[in-house]
Design a protein around this motif. Structure first.
Motif, mmCIF file in Angstrom:
data_model
loop_
_atom_site.group_PDB
_atom_site.id
_atom_site.type_symbol
_atom_site.label_atom_id
_atom_site.label_comp_id
_atom_site.label_asym_id
_atom_site.label_seq_id
_atom_site.Cartn_x
_atom_site.Cartn_y
_atom_site.Cartn_z
ATOM 1 N N PRO A 67 48.776 91.556 -12.498
ATOM 2 C CA PRO A 67 47.637 90.740 -12.977
ATOM 3 C C PRO A 67 47.547 90.702 -14.496
ATOM 4 O O PRO A 67 47.205 89.665 -15.071
ATOM 5 N N VAL A 68 47.869 91.809 -15.148
ATOM 6 C CA VAL A 68 47.799 91.849 -16.609
ATOM 7 C C VAL A 68 48.834 90.907 -17.214
ATOM 8 O O VAL A 68 48.542 90.136 -18.140
ATOM 9 N N HIS A 69 50.035 90.937 -16.673
ATOM 10 C CA HIS A 69 51.096 90.064 -17.181
ATOM 11 C C HIS A 69 50.754 88.604 -16.924
ATOM 12 O O HIS A 69 50.976 87.737 -17.781
ATOM 13 N N LEU A 70 50.213 88.313 -15.751
ATOM 14 C CA LEU A 70 49.836 86.935 -15.434
ATOM 15 C C LEU A 70 48.753 86.439 -16.389
ATOM 16 O O LEU A 70 48.808 85.303 -16.881
ATOM 17 N N TYR A 71 47.766 87.279 -16.670
ATOM 18 C CA TYR A 71 46.711 86.911 -17.607
ATOM 19 C C TYR A 71 47.286 86.690 -19.004
ATOM 20 O O TYR A 71 46.893 85.753 -19.719
ATOM 21 N N LEU A 72 48.242 87.526 -19.394
ATOM 22 C CA LEU A 72 48.879 87.389 -20.703
ATOM 23 C C LEU A 72 49.631 86.069 -20.810
ATOM 24 O O LEU A 72 49.575 85.386 -21.843
ATOM 25 N N VAL A 73 50.327 85.695 -19.761
ATOM 26 C CA VAL A 73 51.065 84.427 -19.762
ATOM 27 C C VAL A 73 50.113 83.247 -19.885
ATOM 28 O O VAL A 73 50.378 82.284 -20.619
ATOM 29 N N ARG A 74 48.985 83.317 -19.196
ATOM 30 C CA ARG A 74 47.998 82.225 -19.288
ATOM 31 C C ARG A 74 47.422 82.122 -20.699
ATOM 32 O O ARG A 74 47.281 81.017 -21.242
ATOM 33 N N MET A 75 47.083 83.260 -21.281
ATOM 34 C CA MET A 75 46.563 83.256 -22.642
ATOM 35 C C MET A 75 47.601 82.698 -23.618
ATOM 36 O O MET A 75 47.272 81.928 -24.530
ATOM 37 N N HIS A 76 48.857 83.063 -23.418
ATOM 38 C CA HIS A 76 49.926 82.573 -24.283
ATOM 39 C C HIS A 76 50.050 81.055 -24.170
ATOM 40 O O HIS A 76 50.253 80.359 -25.170
ATOM 41 N N LEU A 77 49.925 80.535 -22.965
ATOM 42 C CA LEU A 77 50.029 79.091 -22.759
ATOM 43 C C LEU A 77 48.931 78.352 -23.515
ATOM 44 O O LEU A 77 49.200 77.375 -24.223
ATOM 45 N N TRP A 78 47.688 78.822 -23.386
ATOM 46 C CA TRP A 78 46.580 78.158 -24.083
ATOM 47 C C TRP A 78 46.730 78.287 -25.594
ATOM 48 O O TRP A 78 46.431 77.344 -26.339
ATOM 49 N N TRP A 79 47.179 79.447 -26.040
ATOM 50 C CA TRP A 79 47.380 79.631 -27.487
ATOM 51 C C TRP A 79 48.480 78.716 -27.998
ATOM 52 O O TRP A 79 48.375 78.161 -29.091
ATOM 53 N N HIS A 80 49.523 78.541 -27.194
ATOM 54 C CA HIS A 80 50.630 77.670 -27.584
ATOM 55 C C HIS A 80 50.150 76.221 -27.689
ATOM 56 O O HIS A 80 50.556 75.482 -28.598
ATOM 57 N N LEU A 81 49.285 75.806 -26.780
ATOM 58 C CA LEU A 81 48.733 74.450 -26.851
ATOM 59 C C LEU A 81 47.884 74.278 -28.108
ATOM 60 O O LEU A 81 47.953 73.239 -28.783
ATOM 61 N N ALA A 82 47.070 75.282 -28.447
ATOM 62 C CA ALA A 82 46.252 75.218 -29.658
ATOM 63 C C ALA A 82 47.138 75.155 -30.898
ATOM 64 O O ALA A 82 46.861 74.399 -31.844
ATOM 65 N N LEU A 83 48.209 75.945 -30.899
ATOM 66 C CA LEU A 83 49.143 75.922 -32.018
ATOM 67 C C LEU A 83 49.767 74.542 -32.180
ATOM 68 O O LEU A 83 49.882 74.027 -33.302
#
Length: 349
Positions: free
Chosen positions: A211-227
Protein backbone atom coordinates in the motif's frame (compact mmCIF):
# COMPACT_ATOMS: atom_id res chain seq x y z
CA UNK A 1 26.38 -28.29 -1.67
CA UNK A 2 24.19 -25.17 -1.39
CA UNK A 3 24.21 -23.56 2.02
CA UNK A 4 20.59 -22.41 1.95
CA UNK A 5 18.26 -24.70 3.89
CA UNK A 6 15.49 -24.40 1.29
CA UNK A 7 16.23 -24.64 -2.42
CA UNK A 8 14.11 -25.13 -5.50
CA UNK A 9 14.43 -28.10 -7.82
CA UNK A 10 15.78 -25.85 -10.58
CA UNK A 11 18.57 -24.54 -8.34
CA UNK A 12 19.52 -28.05 -7.25
CA UNK A 13 19.68 -29.12 -10.89
CA UNK A 14 21.73 -26.07 -11.86
CA UNK A 15 24.33 -26.79 -9.16
CA UNK A 16 24.35 -30.47 -10.12
CA UNK A 17 25.16 -29.53 -13.73
CA UNK A 18 27.97 -27.23 -12.55
CA UNK A 19 29.31 -30.08 -10.43
CA UNK A 20 29.15 -32.47 -13.38
CA UNK A 21 30.94 -30.07 -15.72
CA UNK A 22 33.69 -29.53 -13.15
CA UNK A 23 33.98 -33.29 -12.65
CA UNK A 24 34.26 -33.77 -16.42
CA UNK A 25 37.07 -31.19 -16.48
CA UNK A 26 38.72 -32.86 -13.47
CA UNK A 27 38.77 -29.74 -11.32
CA UNK A 28 36.90 -28.19 -8.39
CA UNK A 29 33.63 -26.33 -8.84
CA UNK A 30 34.38 -22.66 -9.47
CA UNK A 31 32.25 -19.53 -9.80
CA UNK A 32 32.54 -19.71 -13.57
CA UNK A 33 30.82 -23.10 -13.64
CA UNK A 34 28.01 -21.79 -11.43
CA UNK A 35 27.55 -18.64 -13.49
CA UNK A 36 27.55 -20.36 -16.88
CA UNK A 37 25.18 -23.12 -15.73
CA UNK A 38 22.81 -20.44 -14.46
CA UNK A 39 22.97 -18.28 -17.58
CA UNK A 40 22.64 -21.24 -19.96
CA UNK A 41 20.35 -23.41 -17.85
CA UNK A 42 18.53 -26.04 -19.89
CA UNK A 43 15.32 -25.05 -18.05
CA UNK A 44 14.16 -22.18 -20.25
CA UNK A 45 11.41 -21.26 -17.80
CA UNK A 46 13.50 -21.08 -14.64
CA UNK A 47 13.56 -17.74 -12.90
CA UNK A 48 17.14 -16.86 -13.84
CA UNK A 49 16.53 -17.49 -17.54
CA UNK A 50 13.28 -15.48 -17.50
CA UNK A 51 14.98 -12.63 -15.64
CA UNK A 52 17.87 -12.41 -18.10
CA UNK A 53 15.53 -12.79 -21.05
CA UNK A 54 13.36 -9.96 -19.73
CA UNK A 55 16.45 -7.74 -19.55
CA UNK A 56 17.40 -8.55 -23.14
CA UNK A 57 20.58 -10.38 -22.13
CA UNK A 58 20.30 -13.12 -24.73
CA UNK A 59 20.06 -10.60 -27.58
CA UNK A 60 23.80 -10.09 -27.07
CA UNK A 61 24.71 -13.78 -27.00
CA UNK A 62 25.58 -15.67 -30.16
CA UNK A 63 23.08 -18.49 -30.62
CA UNK A 64 25.84 -20.91 -31.52
CA UNK A 65 27.41 -20.39 -28.08
CA UNK A 66 24.14 -21.23 -26.34
CA UNK A 67 23.65 -24.29 -28.56
CA UNK A 68 27.18 -25.57 -27.91
CA UNK A 69 26.78 -25.22 -24.14
CA UNK A 70 23.47 -27.10 -24.27
CA UNK A 71 25.03 -29.85 -26.38
CA UNK A 72 27.93 -30.41 -23.99
CA UNK A 73 25.58 -30.38 -20.99
CA UNK A 74 23.38 -33.04 -22.59
CA UNK A 75 26.36 -35.40 -22.77
CA UNK A 76 27.11 -35.19 -19.03
CA UNK A 77 26.25 -38.02 -16.68
CA UNK A 78 24.93 -35.88 -13.85
CA UNK A 79 23.69 -38.77 -11.71
CA UNK A 80 27.15 -40.36 -11.67
CA UNK A 81 28.88 -37.22 -10.40
CA UNK A 82 29.92 -37.50 -6.73
CA UNK A 83 28.12 -35.01 -4.50
CA UNK A 84 31.23 -34.64 -2.34
CA UNK A 85 33.18 -32.83 -5.04
CA UNK A 86 35.41 -30.02 -3.91
CA UNK A 87 34.77 -26.36 -4.60
CA UNK A 88 36.95 -23.30 -4.59
CA UNK A 89 36.83 -20.70 -1.84
CA UNK A 90 35.20 -18.26 -4.26
CA UNK A 91 32.45 -20.75 -5.14
CA UNK A 92 31.84 -21.45 -1.45
CA UNK A 93 31.55 -17.70 -0.80
CA UNK A 94 29.03 -17.36 -3.64
CA UNK A 95 26.88 -20.18 -2.25
CA UNK A 96 27.08 -18.59 1.20
CA UNK A 97 25.41 -15.48 -0.29
CA UNK A 98 22.28 -17.36 -1.35
CA UNK A 99 20.57 -16.65 1.97
CA UNK A 100 21.28 -12.91 1.66
CA UNK A 101 19.88 -12.60 -1.86
CA UNK A 102 16.89 -14.75 -0.98
CA UNK A 103 16.02 -12.35 1.84
CA UNK A 104 16.78 -9.27 -0.28
CA UNK A 105 14.27 -10.24 -2.96
CA UNK A 106 11.62 -11.13 -0.37
CA UNK A 107 11.63 -14.87 -1.10
CA UNK A 108 11.53 -17.86 1.19
CA UNK A 109 13.38 -20.36 -1.00
CA UNK A 110 16.69 -19.95 -2.81
CA UNK A 111 16.28 -20.41 -6.55
CA UNK A 112 18.33 -19.93 -9.72
CA UNK A 113 18.04 -16.15 -9.79
CA UNK A 114 19.60 -15.91 -6.32
CA UNK A 115 22.55 -17.96 -7.53
CA UNK A 116 22.77 -15.63 -10.52
CA UNK A 117 22.83 -12.58 -8.24
CA UNK A 118 25.51 -14.11 -6.02
CA UNK A 119 27.65 -14.89 -9.07
CA UNK A 120 27.19 -11.40 -10.53
CA UNK A 121 28.15 -9.89 -7.18
CA UNK A 122 31.42 -11.82 -7.37
CA UNK A 123 31.92 -10.82 -11.02
CA UNK A 124 32.17 -7.16 -10.05
CA UNK A 125 35.73 -7.85 -8.90
CA UNK A 126 36.53 -10.45 -11.56
CA UNK A 127 37.13 -8.98 -15.03
CA UNK A 128 37.37 -12.37 -16.69
CA UNK A 129 33.94 -13.45 -15.49
CA UNK A 130 32.45 -9.98 -16.01
CA UNK A 131 32.83 -10.35 -19.78
CA UNK A 132 29.74 -12.56 -19.86
CA UNK A 133 27.49 -9.78 -18.63
CA UNK A 134 29.40 -6.56 -19.30
CA UNK A 135 28.41 -6.39 -22.96
CA UNK A 136 24.69 -6.45 -22.18
CA UNK A 137 24.98 -3.59 -19.67
CA UNK A 138 23.19 -5.49 -16.91
CA UNK A 139 23.76 -4.37 -13.32
CA UNK A 140 22.94 -6.09 -10.04
CA UNK A 141 20.07 -3.67 -9.48
CA UNK A 142 18.63 -4.48 -12.90
CA UNK A 143 18.61 -8.18 -12.04
CA UNK A 144 17.03 -7.63 -8.60
CA UNK A 145 14.27 -5.51 -10.13
CA UNK A 146 13.57 -8.03 -12.91
CA UNK A 147 13.76 -10.97 -10.49
CA UNK A 148 10.95 -9.55 -8.39
CA UNK A 149 8.93 -8.79 -11.51
CA UNK A 150 9.01 -12.40 -12.72
CA UNK A 151 8.52 -13.84 -9.23
CA UNK A 152 5.10 -15.26 -10.07
CA UNK A 153 5.88 -16.24 -13.64
CA UNK A 154 8.33 -19.08 -13.14
CA UNK A 155 8.18 -22.78 -13.83
CA UNK A 156 7.10 -25.25 -11.12
CA UNK A 157 10.73 -26.37 -10.60
CA UNK A 158 11.76 -22.85 -9.57
CA UNK A 159 8.74 -21.81 -7.52
CA UNK A 160 8.87 -20.72 -3.89
CA UNK A 161 7.88 -23.11 -1.13
CA UNK A 162 4.98 -20.88 -0.08
CA UNK A 163 3.47 -21.17 -3.58
CA UNK A 164 3.43 -24.96 -3.75
CA UNK A 165 -0.04 -25.54 -2.29
CA UNK A 166 -2.70 -27.36 -4.32
CA UNK A 167 -4.94 -25.40 -6.66
CA UNK A 168 -8.06 -26.26 -4.62
CA UNK A 169 -6.65 -25.32 -1.22
CA UNK A 170 -9.43 -23.96 1.04
CA UNK A 171 -7.58 -20.73 1.78
CA UNK A 172 -6.61 -18.35 -1.01
CA UNK A 173 -3.22 -17.68 0.59
CA UNK A 174 -2.40 -21.41 0.36
CA UNK A 175 -3.06 -21.59 -3.37
CA UNK A 176 -0.20 -21.16 -5.83
CA UNK A 177 -0.07 -17.90 -7.75
CA UNK A 178 -1.02 -18.15 -11.40
CA UNK A 179 1.96 -18.45 -13.72
CA UNK A 180 2.28 -18.15 -17.49
CA UNK A 181 5.84 -19.31 -17.92
CA UNK A 182 5.18 -20.96 -21.27
CA UNK A 183 4.15 -17.65 -22.81
CA UNK A 184 7.09 -15.79 -21.30
CA UNK A 185 9.59 -17.80 -23.31
CA UNK A 186 8.32 -16.21 -26.52
CA UNK A 187 9.22 -12.70 -27.62
CA UNK A 188 10.34 -11.69 -24.14
CA UNK A 189 12.85 -8.91 -23.60
CA UNK A 190 13.44 -5.40 -24.95
CA UNK A 191 13.44 -5.10 -28.73
CA UNK A 192 14.64 -1.50 -28.85
CA UNK A 193 17.85 0.10 -27.67
CA UNK A 194 15.87 2.85 -25.93
CA UNK A 195 14.29 0.28 -23.59
CA UNK A 196 17.74 -1.01 -22.64
CA UNK A 197 19.13 2.48 -22.04
CA UNK A 198 16.25 3.41 -19.70
CA UNK A 199 15.82 0.22 -17.70
CA UNK A 200 17.70 1.53 -14.62
CA UNK A 201 15.93 4.89 -14.58
CA UNK A 202 12.27 3.86 -14.54
CA UNK A 203 10.43 2.37 -11.59
CA UNK A 204 8.66 -0.91 -12.21
CA UNK A 205 5.56 -2.48 -10.72
CA UNK A 206 7.05 -5.52 -8.98
CA UNK A 207 6.13 -4.43 -5.47
CA UNK A 208 2.86 -2.57 -6.08
CA UNK A 209 1.19 -4.98 -3.71
CA UNK A 210 2.54 -2.75 -0.95
CA UNK A 211 0.00 0.00 0.00
CA UNK A 212 2.83 2.42 0.75
CA UNK A 213 4.44 1.85 -2.64
CA UNK A 214 1.10 2.18 -4.41
CA UNK A 215 0.41 5.47 -2.62
CA UNK A 216 3.89 6.68 -3.55
CA UNK A 217 3.32 5.87 -7.22
CA UNK A 218 0.03 7.79 -7.20
CA UNK A 219 1.64 10.81 -5.57
CA UNK A 220 4.46 10.68 -8.12
CA UNK A 221 1.95 10.62 -10.98
CA UNK A 222 0.11 13.71 -9.73
CA UNK A 223 3.38 15.51 -9.05
CA UNK A 224 4.59 14.65 -12.55
CA UNK A 225 1.41 16.13 -14.03
CA UNK A 226 1.89 19.33 -12.00
CA UNK A 227 5.50 19.52 -13.16
CA UNK A 228 4.41 19.19 -16.78
CA UNK A 229 1.86 21.99 -16.40
CA UNK A 230 4.29 24.39 -14.71
CA UNK A 231 7.05 23.60 -17.23
CA UNK A 232 4.62 24.28 -20.10
CA UNK A 233 3.66 27.65 -18.60
CA UNK A 234 7.34 28.53 -18.12
CA UNK A 235 8.10 27.57 -21.73
CA UNK A 236 5.24 29.70 -23.03
CA UNK A 237 6.44 32.66 -20.93
CA UNK A 238 9.98 32.32 -22.29
CA UNK A 239 8.72 32.24 -25.89
CA UNK A 240 6.53 35.32 -25.35
CA UNK A 241 9.40 37.28 -23.76
CA UNK A 242 11.71 36.23 -26.61
CA UNK A 243 9.49 37.92 -29.19
CA UNK A 244 8.25 40.89 -27.14
CA UNK A 245 11.09 41.96 -24.82
CA UNK A 246 14.47 40.38 -25.51
CA UNK A 247 15.57 37.43 -27.58
CA UNK A 248 18.13 36.72 -24.84
CA UNK A 249 15.31 35.07 -22.89
CA UNK A 250 16.04 32.01 -25.02
CA UNK A 251 18.89 31.14 -22.63
CA UNK A 252 16.23 29.87 -20.21
CA UNK A 253 15.40 27.05 -22.60
CA UNK A 254 18.47 25.16 -21.35
CA UNK A 255 17.53 25.50 -17.67
CA UNK A 256 15.44 22.32 -17.08
CA UNK A 257 18.21 19.69 -17.29
CA UNK A 258 16.77 16.20 -16.64
CA UNK A 259 17.48 14.88 -13.16
CA UNK A 260 18.99 11.71 -14.62
CA UNK A 261 21.69 13.72 -16.41
CA UNK A 262 23.02 15.99 -13.67
CA UNK A 263 22.95 16.24 -9.85
CA UNK A 264 20.83 18.81 -8.03
CA UNK A 265 23.82 21.01 -7.15
CA UNK A 266 24.86 21.32 -10.80
CA UNK A 267 21.32 22.15 -11.93
CA UNK A 268 20.93 24.83 -9.27
CA UNK A 269 24.34 26.30 -10.10
CA UNK A 270 23.27 26.57 -13.74
CA UNK A 271 20.06 28.39 -12.79
CA UNK A 272 21.97 30.85 -10.61
CA UNK A 273 24.33 31.56 -13.48
CA UNK A 274 21.43 32.00 -15.91
CA UNK A 275 19.68 34.34 -13.47
CA UNK A 276 22.69 36.64 -13.21
CA UNK A 277 23.24 36.53 -16.96
CA UNK A 278 19.62 37.16 -17.89
CA UNK A 279 19.31 40.15 -15.53
CA UNK A 280 22.43 41.68 -17.07
CA UNK A 281 20.94 41.10 -20.54
CA UNK A 282 17.66 42.82 -19.64
CA UNK A 283 15.23 39.91 -19.41
CA UNK A 284 12.37 40.01 -16.82
CA UNK A 285 13.29 38.90 -13.32
CA UNK A 286 10.20 36.71 -12.95
CA UNK A 287 11.57 34.27 -15.53
CA UNK A 288 14.18 33.31 -12.92
CA UNK A 289 11.45 32.62 -10.36
CA UNK A 290 9.66 30.36 -12.83
CA UNK A 291 12.90 28.51 -13.57
CA UNK A 292 13.58 28.00 -9.86
CA UNK A 293 10.04 26.64 -9.43
CA UNK A 294 10.50 24.18 -12.29
CA UNK A 295 13.86 23.08 -10.88
CA UNK A 296 12.29 22.58 -7.44
CA UNK A 297 9.49 20.47 -8.89
CA UNK A 298 12.01 18.40 -10.89
CA UNK A 299 14.07 17.83 -7.73
CA UNK A 300 11.06 16.64 -5.72
CA UNK A 301 9.85 14.49 -8.63
CA UNK A 302 13.30 12.92 -8.70
CA UNK A 303 12.96 12.11 -5.02
CA UNK A 304 9.68 10.30 -5.68
CA UNK A 305 11.35 8.33 -8.47
CA UNK A 306 14.33 7.48 -6.24
CA UNK A 307 12.06 6.11 -3.50
CA UNK A 308 10.25 3.96 -6.04
CA UNK A 309 13.49 2.61 -7.45
CA UNK A 310 14.73 1.85 -3.93
CA UNK A 311 11.61 -0.27 -3.43
CA UNK A 312 12.14 -1.95 -6.82
CA UNK A 313 15.75 -2.94 -6.09
CA UNK A 314 15.18 -3.63 -2.38
CA UNK A 315 18.02 -1.31 -1.39
CA UNK A 316 17.28 1.74 0.81
CA UNK A 317 20.82 3.05 0.34
CA UNK A 318 20.86 3.41 -3.44
CA UNK A 319 21.27 7.05 -4.49
CA UNK A 320 21.23 9.25 -7.61
CA UNK A 321 24.94 8.70 -8.22
CA UNK A 322 24.46 4.92 -8.47
CA UNK A 323 21.47 5.36 -10.76
CA UNK A 324 23.41 7.69 -13.06
CA UNK A 325 26.24 5.14 -13.19
CA UNK A 326 23.76 2.39 -14.02
CA UNK A 327 22.28 4.65 -16.67
CA UNK A 328 25.67 5.06 -18.33
CA UNK A 329 26.15 1.28 -18.30
CA UNK A 330 22.73 0.76 -19.87
CA UNK A 331 23.38 3.47 -22.47
CA UNK A 332 26.63 1.78 -23.45
CA UNK A 333 24.75 -1.49 -23.93
CA UNK A 334 22.14 0.31 -26.02
CA UNK A 335 24.86 1.61 -28.33
CA UNK A 336 26.20 -1.91 -28.68
CA UNK A 337 22.66 -3.10 -29.38
CA UNK A 338 22.51 -0.63 -32.30
CA UNK A 339 25.87 -1.84 -33.61
CA UNK A 340 24.95 -5.52 -33.41
CA UNK A 341 21.60 -4.87 -35.06
CA UNK A 342 23.25 -2.97 -37.89
CA UNK A 343 25.73 -5.79 -38.54
CA UNK A 344 23.13 -8.55 -38.28
CA UNK A 345 24.73 -10.16 -35.21
CA UNK A 346 21.81 -9.58 -32.85
CA UNK A 347 20.38 -12.85 -31.55
CA UNK A 348 16.68 -13.43 -32.06
CA UNK A 349 16.04 -14.67 -28.51
Amino acid sequence: MPTSSRTTAALDHCIAVARARAYDDECDVDVEYLLLCTIFSDDLTCRARLTLRGLGFYHFMEEVVVAEFAATTAKLNISATPRTMGRTMEAAAVLDRLAYWTTRTGDETADTVHLLLACLEHCVDDEELAQYIKQSGITLRDVVRAAMTVRYYVSPTDRQARARGPILSPGRSARPAAHHFENLTKDLGPRKARSISLRSQQAGTAELGSPVHLYLVRMHLWWHLALGAVALIQLAAVVVVMFTVSFWAAIWLIAPIPRAKAPVSLRMLLIVGLTVGSLLLGTPWWLAIGAFLVALLITIEGRFALLEVRADVADPMVGPRELRRDGRINASAANWFHAMKATGKLAAQ
